[in-house]
Write a protein that holds these residues in place. Structure first.
Motif, mmCIF file in Angstrom:
data_model
loop_
_atom_site.group_PDB
_atom_site.id
_atom_site.type_symbol
_atom_site.label_atom_id
_atom_site.label_comp_id
_atom_site.label_asym_id
_atom_site.label_seq_id
_atom_site.Cartn_x
_atom_site.Cartn_y
_atom_site.Cartn_z
ATOM 1 N N GLY A 146 0.775 -1.228 0.000
ATOM 2 C CA GLY A 146 0.000 0.000 0.000
ATOM 3 C C GLY A 146 0.809 1.282 0.000
ATOM 4 N N SER A 147 2.138 1.193 0.042
ATOM 5 C CA SER A 147 2.940 2.418 0.043
ATOM 6 C C SER A 147 4.136 2.260 -0.889
ATOM 7 N N GLN A 148 4.650 3.403 -1.331
ATOM 8 C CA GLN A 148 5.835 3.353 -2.189
ATOM 9 C C GLN A 148 7.032 2.800 -1.426
ATOM 10 N N ASN A 149 7.085 3.064 -0.130
ATOM 11 C CA ASN A 149 8.178 2.531 0.678
ATOM 12 C C ASN A 149 8.144 0.997 0.677
ATOM 13 N N GLU A 150 6.944 0.417 0.801
ATOM 14 C CA GLU A 150 6.822 -1.041 0.739
ATOM 15 C C GLU A 150 7.262 -1.561 -0.628
ATOM 16 N N LEU A 151 6.898 -0.855 -1.686
ATOM 17 C CA LEU A 151 7.324 -1.247 -3.030
ATOM 18 C C LEU A 151 8.841 -1.155 -3.180
ATOM 19 N N LEU A 152 9.431 -0.066 -2.686
ATOM 20 C CA LEU A 152 10.889 0.095 -2.760
ATOM 21 C C LEU A 152 11.593 -1.047 -2.026
ATOM 22 N N ASN A 153 11.079 -1.419 -0.856
ATOM 23 C CA ASN A 153 11.674 -2.526 -0.094
ATOM 24 C C ASN A 153 11.555 -3.845 -0.858
ATOM 25 N N ALA A 154 10.382 -4.091 -1.444
ATOM 26 C CA ALA A 154 10.184 -5.323 -2.214
ATOM 27 C C ALA A 154 11.114 -5.354 -3.421
ATOM 28 N N LEU A 155 11.263 -4.219 -4.102
ATOM 29 C CA LEU A 155 12.168 -4.147 -5.243
ATOM 30 C C LEU A 155 13.620 -4.371 -4.820
ATOM 31 N N SER A 156 14.006 -3.820 -3.678
ATOM 32 C CA SER A 156 15.394 -3.996 -3.229
ATOM 33 C C SER A 156 15.672 -5.466 -2.894
ATOM 34 N N ARG A 157 14.656 -6.184 -2.384
ATOM 35 C CA ARG A 157 14.836 -7.624 -2.124
ATOM 36 C C ARG A 157 15.055 -8.396 -3.425
ATOM 37 N N GLU A 158 14.600 -7.833 -4.540
ATOM 38 C CA GLU A 158 14.799 -8.448 -5.858
ATOM 39 C C GLU A 158 16.077 -7.955 -6.530
ATOM 40 N N GLY A 159 16.789 -7.030 -5.869
ATOM 41 C CA GLY A 159 18.042 -6.518 -6.430
ATOM 42 C C GLY A 159 17.898 -5.232 -7.221
ATOM 43 N N TYR A 160 16.743 -4.568 -7.108
ATOM 44 C CA TYR A 160 16.521 -3.293 -7.801
ATOM 45 C C TYR A 160 16.529 -2.180 -6.770
ATOM 46 N N TYR A 161 17.541 -1.325 -6.850
ATOM 47 C CA TYR A 161 17.686 -0.224 -5.908
ATOM 48 C C TYR A 161 17.420 1.072 -6.666
ATOM 49 N N LEU A 162 16.319 1.747 -6.322
ATOM 50 C CA LEU A 162 15.963 2.960 -7.034
ATOM 51 C C LEU A 162 15.400 3.994 -6.081
ATOM 52 N N THR A 163 15.341 5.203 -6.553
ATOM 53 C CA THR A 163 14.819 6.290 -5.735
ATOM 54 C C THR A 163 13.298 6.306 -5.803
ATOM 55 N N GLN A 164 12.710 7.038 -4.861
ATOM 56 C CA GLN A 164 11.260 7.188 -4.844
ATOM 57 C C GLN A 164 10.785 7.889 -6.111
ATOM 58 N N ALA A 165 11.562 8.833 -6.624
ATOM 59 C CA ALA A 165 11.189 9.553 -7.843
ATOM 60 C C ALA A 165 11.145 8.609 -9.052
ATOM 61 N N THR A 166 12.130 7.719 -9.149
ATOM 62 C CA THR A 166 12.141 6.745 -10.245
ATOM 63 C C THR A 166 10.957 5.796 -10.114
ATOM 64 N N LEU A 167 10.673 5.356 -8.889
ATOM 65 C CA LEU A 167 9.518 4.480 -8.667
ATOM 66 C C LEU A 167 8.230 5.187 -9.088
ATOM 67 N N SER A 168 8.086 6.443 -8.735
ATOM 68 C CA SER A 168 6.889 7.200 -9.121
ATOM 69 C C SER A 168 6.732 7.248 -10.636
ATOM 70 N N ARG A 169 7.836 7.474 -11.340
ATOM 71 C CA ARG A 169 7.780 7.503 -12.812
ATOM 72 C C ARG A 169 7.399 6.130 -13.365
ATOM 73 N N ASP A 170 7.963 5.070 -12.768
ATOM 74 C CA ASP A 170 7.629 3.711 -13.203
ATOM 75 C C ASP A 170 6.146 3.417 -12.987
ATOM 76 N N LEU A 171 5.626 3.803 -11.820
ATOM 77 C CA LEU A 171 4.210 3.561 -11.516
ATOM 78 C C LEU A 171 3.313 4.313 -12.494
ATOM 79 N N LYS A 172 3.712 5.544 -12.821
ATOM 80 C CA LYS A 172 2.943 6.335 -13.779
ATOM 81 C C LYS A 172 2.984 5.685 -15.159
ATOM 82 N N GLN A 173 4.162 5.239 -15.587
ATOM 83 C CA GLN A 173 4.302 4.604 -16.901
ATOM 84 C C GLN A 173 3.458 3.332 -16.990
ATOM 85 N N LEU A 174 3.401 2.565 -15.906
ATOM 86 C CA LEU A 174 2.628 1.323 -15.887
ATOM 87 C C LEU A 174 1.136 1.562 -15.628
ATOM 88 N N LYS A 175 0.774 2.826 -15.367
ATOM 89 C CA LYS A 175 -0.614 3.200 -15.068
ATOM 90 C C LYS A 175 -1.156 2.442 -13.847
#
Length: 163
Positions: A22-51
């Motif tokens: 339910g939060s971008q922080n939870e998404l960032l943590n899940a992504l980091s467990r998969e080996g993807y380390y990104l900023t909140q701004a990049t995550l926001s752009r990704d979420l927007k691109q994926l609609k």
């Protein structure tokens, strides 16, 4: 789009479809467990691109969802996104005359059809893909076992399919 970004977006889709976050922080943590380390701004752009949107889950908590839920249905037992990406998505193949129908997991048909169309499969004239179904046109008189053998280079799981 770079291969790294494509892989990251695919992992993000798998995470959203397999977990209730339910939060971008939870998404960032899940992504980091998969080996993807990104900023909140990049995550926001990704979420927007994926609609990606937020919707109420069964327990009333607002969680991230993909725009077309048929594409990545929630799985009952969460797995690592990287493990889910190793699955080809192939389910079955059936023939009638010079036509064939390949069934896939939701969201996999277009990429498999693309790979078939861009490979040298002598007995396949072309494909049309939906979300979970591929229609293939086979050369007149082609042997179905030969077609399956030719497709096995593109769809490794097809070898395990009972003919």
């Amino acid at each position: 789009m770079t291969k790294a970004k494509t892989n990251r977006l695919e992992a993000l889709k798998m995470i959203i479809s397999s977990q209730e976050l339910g939060s971008q922080n939870e998404l960032l943590n899940a992504l980091s467990r998969e080996g993807y380390y990104l900023t909140q701004a990049t995550l926001s752009r990704d979420l927007k691109q994926l609609k990606v949107a937020k919707a109420a889950s069964m327990n009333g908590k607002y969680v991230y969802v993909l725009p077309n839920e048929t594409m990545y249905r929630r799985v009952k037992t969460p797995r690592r996104a990287s493990d889910m990406q190793l699955v080809s998505g192939f389910l079955s193949i059936n023939f009638s005359g010079n036509m064939g129908v390949i069934r896939t997991r939701p969201g996999y048909a277009s990429s498999i059809a693309y790979n078939i169309d861009n490979s040298d499969v002598p007995d396949v004239l072309g494909t049309i893909a939906g979300d979970d179904t591929i229609f293939i046109v086979v050369k007149e008189g082609a042997d179905y076992d030969d077609v399956i053998d030719e497709l096995s280079y593109i769809i490794p799981d097809i070898d395990n399919y009972e003919r």
